[in-house]
Write a protein that holds these residues in place. Structure first.
Motif, PDB file in Angstrom:
ATOM      1  N   VAL A  50      -1.744 -12.554  66.042  1.00  0.00           N
ATOM      2  CA  VAL A  50      -2.555 -11.690  66.891  1.00  0.00           C
ATOM      3  C   VAL A  50      -3.707 -11.130  66.071  1.00  0.00           C
ATOM      4  N   ASN A  51      -4.920 -11.238  66.624  1.00  0.00           N
ATOM      5  CA  ASN A  51      -6.124 -10.681  66.005  1.00  0.00           C
ATOM      6  C   ASN A  51      -6.659  -9.591  66.930  1.00  0.00           C
ATOM      7  N   PRO A  52      -6.160  -8.327  66.751  1.00  0.00           N
ATOM      8  CA  PRO A  52      -6.636  -7.242  67.613  1.00  0.00           C
ATOM      9  C   PRO A  52      -8.045  -6.802  67.246  1.00  0.00           C
ATOM     10  N   ALA A  53      -8.709  -6.162  68.193  1.00  0.00           N
ATOM     11  CA  ALA A  53     -10.075  -5.672  68.001  1.00  0.00           C
ATOM     12  C   ALA A  53     -10.964  -6.798  67.491  1.00  0.00           C
ATOM     13  N   CYS A  54     -10.906  -7.929  68.175  1.00  0.00           N
ATOM     14  CA  CYS A  54     -11.537  -9.165  67.701  1.00  0.00           C
ATOM     15  C   CYS A  54     -13.031  -9.265  68.000  1.00  0.00           C
ATOM     16  N   VAL A  55     -13.561  -8.450  68.869  1.00  0.00           N
ATOM     17  CA  VAL A  55     -14.954  -8.467  69.324  1.00  0.00           C
ATOM     18  C   VAL A  55     -15.262  -9.851  69.919  1.00  0.00           C
ATOM     19  N   PHE A  56     -15.940 -10.734  69.196  1.00  0.00           N
ATOM     20  CA  PHE A  56     -16.293 -12.061  69.708  1.00  0.00           C
ATOM     21  C   PHE A  56     -15.113 -13.028  69.692  1.00  0.00           C
ATOM     22  N   GLY A  57     -14.147 -12.793  68.823  1.00  0.00           N
ATOM     23  CA  GLY A  57     -13.014 -13.702  68.697  1.00  0.00           C
ATOM     24  C   GLY A  57     -13.289 -14.914  67.823  1.00  0.00           C
ATOM     25  N   ASN A  82     -16.330 -11.633  74.048  1.00  0.00           N
ATOM     26  CA  ASN A  82     -15.603 -12.898  74.122  1.00  0.00           C
ATOM     27  C   ASN A  82     -16.230 -13.792  75.187  1.00  0.00           C
ATOM     28  N   TRP A  83     -16.554 -13.215  76.339  1.00  0.00           N
ATOM     29  CA  TRP A  83     -17.205 -13.966  77.413  1.00  0.00           C
ATOM     30  C   TRP A  83     -18.543 -14.523  76.927  1.00  0.00           C
ATOM     31  N   PHE A  84     -19.333 -13.689  76.257  1.00  0.00           N
ATOM     32  CA  PHE A  84     -20.628 -14.101  75.729  1.00  0.00           C
ATOM     33  C   PHE A  84     -20.469 -15.280  74.762  1.00  0.00           C
ATOM     34  N   TYR A  85     -19.500 -15.178  73.871  1.00  0.00           N
ATOM     35  CA  TYR A  85     -19.266 -16.236  72.877  1.00  0.00           C
ATOM     36  C   TYR A  85     -18.912 -17.555  73.557  1.00  0.00           C
ATOM     37  N   GLU A  86     -18.091 -17.485  74.607  1.00  0.00           N
ATOM     38  CA  GLU A  86     -17.675 -18.698  75.319  1.00  0.00           C
ATOM     39  C   GLU A  86     -18.775 -19.256  76.206  1.00  0.00           C
ATOM     40  N   ARG A  87     -19.375 -18.397  77.055  1.00  0.00           N
ATOM     41  CA  ARG A  87     -20.280 -18.862  78.097  1.00  0.00           C
ATOM     42  C   ARG A  87     -21.726 -19.038  77.621  1.00  0.00           C
ATOM     43  N   VAL A  88     -22.234 -18.065  76.905  1.00  0.00           N
ATOM     44  CA  VAL A  88     -23.637 -18.122  76.496  1.00  0.00           C
ATOM     45  C   VAL A  88     -23.814 -19.004  75.263  1.00  0.00           C
ATOM     46  N   LEU A  89     -22.969 -18.817  74.276  1.00  0.00           N
ATOM     47  CA  LEU A  89     -23.065 -19.638  73.061  1.00  0.00           C
ATOM     48  C   LEU A  89     -22.363 -20.985  73.216  1.00  0.00           C
ATOM     49  N   ARG A  90     -21.620 -21.128  74.320  1.00  0.00           N
ATOM     50  CA  ARG A  90     -20.930 -22.377  74.661  1.00  0.00           C
ATOM     51  C   ARG A  90     -20.009 -22.875  73.551  1.00  0.00           C
ATOM     52  N   ARG A  91     -19.170 -21.974  73.062  1.00  0.00           N
ATOM     53  CA  ARG A  91     -18.187 -22.325  72.043  1.00  0.00           C
ATOM     54  C   ARG A  91     -16.896 -22.756  72.727  1.00  0.00           C
ATOM     55  N   ARG A  92     -16.360 -23.863  72.297  1.00  0.00           N
ATOM     56  CA  ARG A  92     -15.108 -24.383  72.861  1.00  0.00           C
ATOM     57  C   ARG A  92     -13.917 -23.642  72.244  1.00  0.00           C
ATOM     58  N   ASN A  93     -12.961 -23.306  73.063  1.00  0.00           N
ATOM     59  CA  ASN A  93     -11.749 -22.654  72.576  1.00  0.00           C
ATOM     60  C   ASN A  93     -10.729 -23.702  72.164  1.00  0.00           C
ATOM     61  N   PRO A  94     -10.106 -23.539  71.002  1.00  0.00           N
ATOM     62  CA  PRO A  94      -8.988 -24.427  70.659  1.00  0.00           C
ATOM     63  C   PRO A  94      -7.861 -24.246  71.679  1.00  0.00           C
ATOM     64  N   ASP A  95      -7.046 -25.258  71.875  1.00  0.00           N
ATOM     65  CA  ASP A  95      -5.966 -25.204  72.862  1.00  0.00           C
ATOM     66  C   ASP A  95      -4.957 -24.095  72.582  1.00  0.00           C
ATOM     67  N   ASN A  96      -4.804 -23.711  71.326  1.00  0.00           N
ATOM     68  CA  ASN A  96      -3.821 -22.697  70.962  1.00  0.00           C
ATOM     69  C   ASN A  96      -4.433 -21.295  70.855  1.00  0.00           C
ATOM     70  N   TYR A  97      -5.643 -21.110  71.390  1.00  0.00           N
ATOM     71  CA  TYR A  97      -6.335 -19.818  71.376  1.00  0.00           C
ATOM     72  C   TYR A  97      -6.256 -19.183  72.755  1.00  0.00           C
ATOM     73  N   GLU A  98      -6.047 -17.866  72.772  1.00  0.00           N
ATOM     74  CA  GLU A  98      -6.043 -17.122  74.033  1.00  0.00           C
ATOM     75  C   GLU A  98      -6.675 -15.753  73.790  1.00  0.00           C
ATOM     76  N   PHE A  99      -7.488 -15.303  74.730  1.00  0.00           N
ATOM     77  CA  PHE A  99      -8.032 -13.943  74.685  1.00  0.00           C
ATOM     78  C   PHE A  99      -7.283 -13.088  75.690  1.00  0.00           C
ATOM     79  N   VAL A 100      -6.870 -11.886  75.267  1.00  0.00           N
ATOM     80  CA  VAL A 100      -6.182 -10.944  76.136  1.00  0.00           C
ATOM     81  C   VAL A 100      -6.886  -9.593  76.012  1.00  0.00           C
ATOM     82  N   ARG A 101      -7.237  -9.019  77.151  1.00  0.00           N
ATOM     83  CA  ARG A 101      -7.838  -7.684  77.137  1.00  0.00           C
ATOM     84  C   ARG A 101      -6.724  -6.679  76.849  1.00  0.00           C
ATOM     85  N   ASP A 102      -6.875  -5.933  75.747  1.00  0.00           N
ATOM     86  CA  ASP A 102      -5.843  -4.988  75.342  1.00  0.00           C
ATOM     87  C   ASP A 102      -6.469  -3.870  74.523  1.00  0.00           C
TER      88      ASP A 102
END
Length: 168
Positions: A50-57, A82-102
């Protein structure tokens, strides 16, 4: 298990030069995380990081791409970055990565991680992560604090000259 931290010769304090080399400290920490958990993978039942307080992830994604036999969960109170990193920068998430709002101060995350990791959190956030590690009875806390690396240099008169510390 306590690590002595980054070798000071290659990764200096938080002066401007040290901030410039922050990427080297982060790379050293990621390599340590991957090596430590990979070397002990056979003894680890719940392979979750778990990487808490990840900002961009971005660090959590990088770890996930390096250690694919662990699930990596990045958390933050605000999903915007996290949304910006995925959608705007178009970074692909590894299959074993998950973002959770916490919220690190009131965590609802149900996972029981093997390791809690973070890369440069300041005082209260660091404390929140330490509390999460204890609450989850997590065996590994692997991290780099932020400004705490330079507390001694900022509260005492030192002979180290840099842009932010002047000799009187």
């Amino acid at each position: 298990l306590a690590s002595p931290g980054c070798p000071r010769k290659h990764y200096p304090d938080a002066s401007l030069r040290g901030v410039y080399r922050r990427g080297g400290r982060e790379e050293y920490l990621k390599a340590t995380i991957v090596r430590l958990l990979s070397d002990n993978a056979a003894d680890i039942a719940d392979k979750t990081i778990v990487n808490p307080a990840c900002v961009f992830g971005r660090h959590a994604r990088d770890i996930a791409s390096r250690i694919d036999h662990f699930k990596v969960i990045a958390t933050d109170i605000d999903p915007t970055f996290n949304w910006f990193y995925e959608r705007v920068l178009r970074r692909r998430n590894p299959d074993n990565y998950e973002f959770v709002r916490d919220d690190i101060f009131n965590p609802k995350l149900e996972a029981m991680p093997t390791a809690v990791v973070f890369f440069g959190a300041c005082g209260s956030i660091s404390y929140g992560v330490f509390c999460l590690k204890k609450k989850k009875n997590c065996p590994y806390l692997i991290c780099r604090t932020c400004c705490h690396d330079d507390i001694g240099g900022s509260t005492t008169i030192t002979k180290r000259y840099n842009t932010w510390k002047y000799e009187l």
